[in-house]
Design a protein around this motif. Sequence first.
Motif, PDB file in Angstrom:
ATOM      1  N   ASP A  83     -33.992 -26.329 -27.472  1.00  0.00           N
ATOM      2  CA  ASP A  83     -34.267 -26.999 -26.195  1.00  0.00           C
ATOM      3  C   ASP A  83     -33.269 -26.590 -25.121  1.00  0.00           C
ATOM      4  N   GLU A  84     -32.431 -25.637 -25.395  1.00  0.00           N
ATOM      5  CA  GLU A  84     -31.402 -25.227 -24.446  1.00  0.00           C
ATOM      6  C   GLU A  84     -31.941 -24.078 -23.588  1.00  0.00           C
ATOM      7  N   TRP A  85     -32.362 -24.425 -22.377  1.00  0.00           N
ATOM      8  CA  TRP A  85     -32.936 -23.427 -21.453  1.00  0.00           C
ATOM      9  C   TRP A  85     -31.811 -22.771 -20.668  1.00  0.00           C
ATOM     10  N   VAL A  86     -31.850 -21.456 -20.613  1.00  0.00           N
ATOM     11  CA  VAL A  86     -30.811 -20.671 -19.948  1.00  0.00           C
ATOM     12  C   VAL A  86     -31.429 -20.006 -18.728  1.00  0.00           C
ATOM     13  N   PRO A  87     -30.783 -20.138 -17.539  1.00  0.00           N
ATOM     14  CA  PRO A  87     -31.318 -19.436 -16.360  1.00  0.00           C
ATOM     15  C   PRO A  87     -31.258 -17.927 -16.567  1.00  0.00           C
ATOM     16  N   ALA A  88     -32.341 -17.253 -16.193  1.00  0.00           N
ATOM     17  CA  ALA A  88     -32.391 -15.802 -16.373  1.00  0.00           C
ATOM     18  C   ALA A  88     -31.506 -15.092 -15.370  1.00  0.00           C
ATOM     19  N   PHE A  89     -31.227 -15.707 -14.220  1.00  0.00           N
ATOM     20  CA  PHE A  89     -30.361 -15.103 -13.210  1.00  0.00           C
ATOM     21  C   PHE A  89     -29.861 -16.229 -12.315  1.00  0.00           C
ATOM     22  N   GLU A  90     -28.849 -15.944 -11.535  1.00  0.00           N
ATOM     23  CA  GLU A  90     -28.306 -16.950 -10.633  1.00  0.00           C
ATOM     24  C   GLU A  90     -29.182 -17.076  -9.393  1.00  0.00           C
ATOM     25  N   GLY A  91     -29.313 -18.323  -8.926  1.00  0.00           N
ATOM     26  CA  GLY A  91     -30.074 -18.546  -7.695  1.00  0.00           C
ATOM     27  C   GLY A  91     -31.571 -18.440  -7.938  1.00  0.00           C
ATOM     28  N   LEU A  92     -32.310 -18.187  -6.860  1.00  0.00           N
ATOM     29  CA  LEU A  92     -33.763 -18.134  -6.889  1.00  0.00           C
ATOM     30  C   LEU A  92     -34.228 -16.753  -6.463  1.00  0.00           C
ATOM     31  N   THR A  93     -35.446 -16.420  -6.837  1.00  0.00           N
ATOM     32  CA  THR A  93     -36.071 -15.169  -6.423  1.00  0.00           C
ATOM     33  C   THR A  93     -37.334 -15.497  -5.633  1.00  0.00           C
ATOM     34  N   GLU A  94     -37.582 -14.697  -4.593  1.00  0.00           N
ATOM     35  CA  GLU A  94     -38.782 -14.891  -3.788  1.00  0.00           C
ATOM     36  C   GLU A  94     -39.948 -14.080  -4.312  1.00  0.00           C
ATOM     37  N   ARG A  95     -39.704 -13.171  -5.244  1.00  0.00           N
ATOM     38  CA  ARG A  95     -40.774 -12.332  -5.797  1.00  0.00           C
ATOM     39  C   ARG A  95     -41.544 -13.102  -6.866  1.00  0.00           C
ATOM     40  N   THR A  96     -42.769 -12.621  -7.157  1.00  0.00           N
ATOM     41  CA  THR A  96     -43.602 -13.229  -8.195  1.00  0.00           C
ATOM     42  C   THR A  96     -43.607 -12.386  -9.463  1.00  0.00           C
ATOM     43  N   SER A  97     -42.592 -11.560  -9.622  1.00  0.00           N
ATOM     44  CA  SER A  97     -42.413 -10.794 -10.857  1.00  0.00           C
ATOM     45  C   SER A  97     -40.911 -10.583 -11.038  1.00  0.00           C
ATOM     46  N   VAL A  98     -40.500 -10.473 -12.286  1.00  0.00           N
ATOM     47  CA  VAL A  98     -39.078 -10.344 -12.570  1.00  0.00           C
ATOM     48  C   VAL A  98     -38.915  -9.638 -13.912  1.00  0.00           C
TER      49      VAL A  98
END
Length: 1280
Positions: free
Chosen positions: A919-934
Amino acid sequence: MPEPVKKTVSAFAKKPKTQVAEEGATVVFETETEKPDAKVRWQSNTKDLASGDKYMIKADGNKHSLTIQAVTKEDGTAYAVIAGGSKVKFDLKVKEKEVMEEVKLEVKEEVKKEVKKEEEAQGGAGDPGAPDLAATDTLAPEEAPAPAETPAAADTTPVAPQPGANIQAHDTPGFDESQAPDTKTDLTGLFTEKPQSGEVAVGENINFVAKVNAASLLKKPTIKWFKGKWMDLASKSGKSLQLKELYDRNSKVYTFEMQIIAAKPSFAGAYRCEVSSRDKFDSCNFDLTVHEARAVEGFDIRAAFRRTSVDGSEEAGELDFSALLKKRDSFFKGSPGHRASKSQVKSEPDEDVWEILQKAKASEYEKIAFQYGITDLRGMLKRLKKMKKEEKKSEAFLKKLDPAYQVEKGHKMKLCIEVANEDVDVKWLKNGQEIQSTGSKYIFESVGNKRYLTINHCSLSDDATYTCVVGDEKCTTELFVKEPPVTITSNLEDQMVMKGERVELECEVSEEGATVKWEKDGVELTRDESFKYRFKKDGRKHVLIINEATKEDCGHYTVKTNGGESMAELMVSEKELEVYQNIADLTVKAKDEAVFKCEVSDETVKGIWYKNGVEVKADARTHITHIGRIHKLTIDDVKPEDQGDYTFVPEGYAFNLSAKLNFLEVKIDYVPRQDPPKIHLDCMGHTADSTIVVVAGNKLRLDVPITGDPAPTVIWTKGEKVMTEGDGRLHVESTKGHCIFTIEGADKQDEGLYSVIVRNPAGEDKADINVKVVDAPDPPSAPRILSVGEDSCVVQWDPPKSDGGNPIIGYVLERKKKKSYRWMRLNFDPYTDTTYEAKRMIEGVEYEMRVYAVNAIGMSRHSAASQPFIPVAPTSEPVGLCVDDISDTTVSLKWRTPEHLGSSELDGYGVEYCKEGSDEWVPAFEGLTERTSVIIRDLPTGEKMQFRVRAYNMAGPSAPTSLAQAVTIREIMQKPKIWIPRNLRQTLIKKVEETINLVIPFQGKPRPVITWSKDGEPLNPKQVSIRNSDTDTILFIRKSERKDSGKYEVKLQIENVEDTASISIQIVDLPGSPEKLKIMDVWGFNVALEWKPPKDNGNCEITGYMVQKADKKTMEWYTVYELYRRTNCVVADLIMGNEYIFRIYAVNMVGLSLEPCFSADSAYIQKTGFEYKPPTYKEHDFSEAPKFTHPLVSRSVIAGYNATLSCSVRGIPKPKVTWYKNKMDISNEAKYRMFSKQGVLTLEIRKPCSFDGGVYMCKAVNASGEDAVECKLEIRRPEP
């Protein structure tokens, strides 16, 4: 900022309809709602109905019904059904039984009479008094009897009613309902139902119906009926024509009906219906055909339509319509009804219709056609066009006005013309009246041969016809002034009122006198019988007034114009009476005064005083007063019987205030003259510690009973300080038996321990009184907005620094829109917590909040306003999350934007991952992205990972969207595959020095090894650049050369699996010059030339040669042949006596050769006079059998894309070419197109399918022989 627009959606899927019923019958109204759990209310005259003996209300899922038992006259009224914010009105009409039976009998009698008339009638005559709709007959109506209709014709000729033509059953005895045409039409514009063309027999009736939906119209639609293009039928209404209008309030549909009674043959023709409402317009054309019952005896209609010629022979020439008109008129004039002699008929002059049409204007053609009965107007106009001369060009105008102009209201319009004579004067007319140059409204300008008319500040009165007159000529235009939409400049504001108060919702629009529409929760408001709502206009201000607001008036009110809308919320609360001062218990002595006093919040509230449950009446000793918010009961000369429980009951409220009156008996005993002083504090009813509480600002009065003989001396102290009357606020008074200490306007400084000391010769006494001053609390701190929702927010604040000496019992909150000045209270009962959730706000509108603190004394001042905030809901979750690519350490994800974004901008997306089972979710990157793919990198190889994405806006994160199942981080082997673009599947032709940039997409995982080669050899990196990526490879040549031509191969390899593809590139250049140009022969005015092709063809086929000649005197070159394909030619039409030289250029697909080939010798053309003896030689036979110089090539193409087969042939004379498929001639097949250009033959196959595959053959035949070539065409299915 403007308030958001909410689309009104009806809650009803099926609406109840208006019904007519007899007295005593049972009526059922049924409706269906969109949602099965919707709550439905039924009303009669705006009053709610409940189930009982009279009314039965049922609900089954989304089906609801209202049953009315034993209908009476009183039940005939207006009803309504309400669900959510939708309200539908309908009526019940009640008729007596006798009336209903009489109506049915009358209808039956009328039907019998009509049928009887048709059976007895020998011929139907038109109404002599009826107006003629077309006004076309040259005879008076009473002089032209209509042809008779036999019963047989009436019975055997059914007239099918058209859509919109309502023919009654007794008017069409032979009508069969199964013959009715389809009424489905594509509706556009304002019409919901258009009048349709119809047919009718002479003497019968027909109805045309048009329907207009007025739900979106601010003004009642206006309708006009026309016959042709010029006759308004409103003036013809009478016995033969009736116009009706109906309006359905439930559906808001206008029904317009035109009924033609006792139709005549002259009524036939084209009709038009026009409807308009302010700036909206729509029109519809339809036709009426009138059938004759039978042909008139003695009148052969076929004879009139025979063709006649000049010599009198029949069956020749064009149809003579003039003869038809003359025969028809002469027949009617010679009939018995006319009573005219033959001499009278002959004496009448014959009018030439052609001459009338030639002199008439184009706008009068239809009028003349109606007047003279011309049925083929189009044919006559074609003949007339040949007879008329071309119009002369305008002599006065070089440029005229356009037919029409359009300008917005308040803007400037400039009309311009150009005249032929610069010195000529022009006149400007408006609707036929000359425009005078007065003021700044109209400005006339003259610049050269241009004339200008400028109209400033255009208004609706400037919408007119403008004419410019120059001498005898003029030009006209129409100016249309477009009225801008009415916008709302001052929006409605939210209001909170008490029940019974008057409410005024006010807005301001951009135009004076504009029409607005008021709605409550999506239902339009009207003036009902109780005058609940009143609408007021004052210039640009519009006010909705609600008298005596009730709980039912709560909701969202909207004002709409044709350019915008504004919404506000009205909240109505019940009045709550607050008690500012309660009545207190009293203990009084005989003959003293007893005063009971209380103070309430409402000055208008009255009340009743009771003693032991019995109402107290005012008399000489008892006084009852009501001044403002204070109610008093005063009893003079108190007696023992006045002792008891006293109660004050406010009128209209379910509570009371009670107190007790205690009578103090004073016993007089004999005491000695020396009586020590005594303080009697217990007589005042205070607590044991003698603490007195006073509200800040009120009077502090300490009345202490004392005894002592002789009268004691009184001293008041506070601490060690003796209180005297030095301060104007302080008063000390001693009377017999009492000492009184008073402070005016007590404040916090007056709080403390007061002592009273009484002394006389017999002794002294002392008592302490604790005084506590209480006040309203300080204002709380400015509220903080913790979070916002779609229509709510959570606000928090800190308690006030001082509670005023009394504990805080709660808080009161207020809010307002940022641009408004009106604060609206959110709660009336004190709210005890310091965190509050405010609801019922409008999303996207900026608000502010403030707080009051409340204790037992009262309410504090308001706090500072919070920071402005906007209620915004989080977006919905992103959709379509899927894995786009995967490798040993990375995963590529993609998704689509949320379906609902709300009124706030999207800040970005947050991506998280975790291991399966964790249940430990880790952010894939810092902050937010405006793109719809990563692309997520550095993932553990072989692990099963779960991913989720959330959208963020100012309201916070949305609900997450996750993958359906965990993803294993491991690259998947993908077979290499090259996708050659369609344009590279054939030879790519480029010119020298052009740039070559080939992008070849491919697939394959892991990344394949890419190898390029040319003609089996590696590429030269100095000349060719190769760039590779994960999905494509690029071949780049900056400046191409001839040596770059060849076959390029690309190979993909992943381990032992590979794929290859080849691309052919041809680099072309200008050809070299032809060689060895010779003059072979000169005879007469002709020269024969011959040359050899160039050695260098530019790496492509020579398409021809350009042959030029030049006279040696002038040396000016002229082209003889521009694209000549042979290597020999004859130059003819030379001038004798001149000497010529020749030169030839070679031509290919790139262009002409740089240098020409000149003839070594010149050719001299001998002058006339010399006898030319031509040499004798055998005439050369130029004929040549057909021969294909380029054969057909077998091809494989993809189905659905056009394909071409090409070849080239030569032969003299030009051979005839025939194409075959599987030995079948396809020359006349529409699927194929054949082209032939300078010997190049092309067959185009349009969008081939699998059946178009086979063997195609091209065959060329001339007199010298024949030749054929063939190829095989394979059709492939497109790759997925």
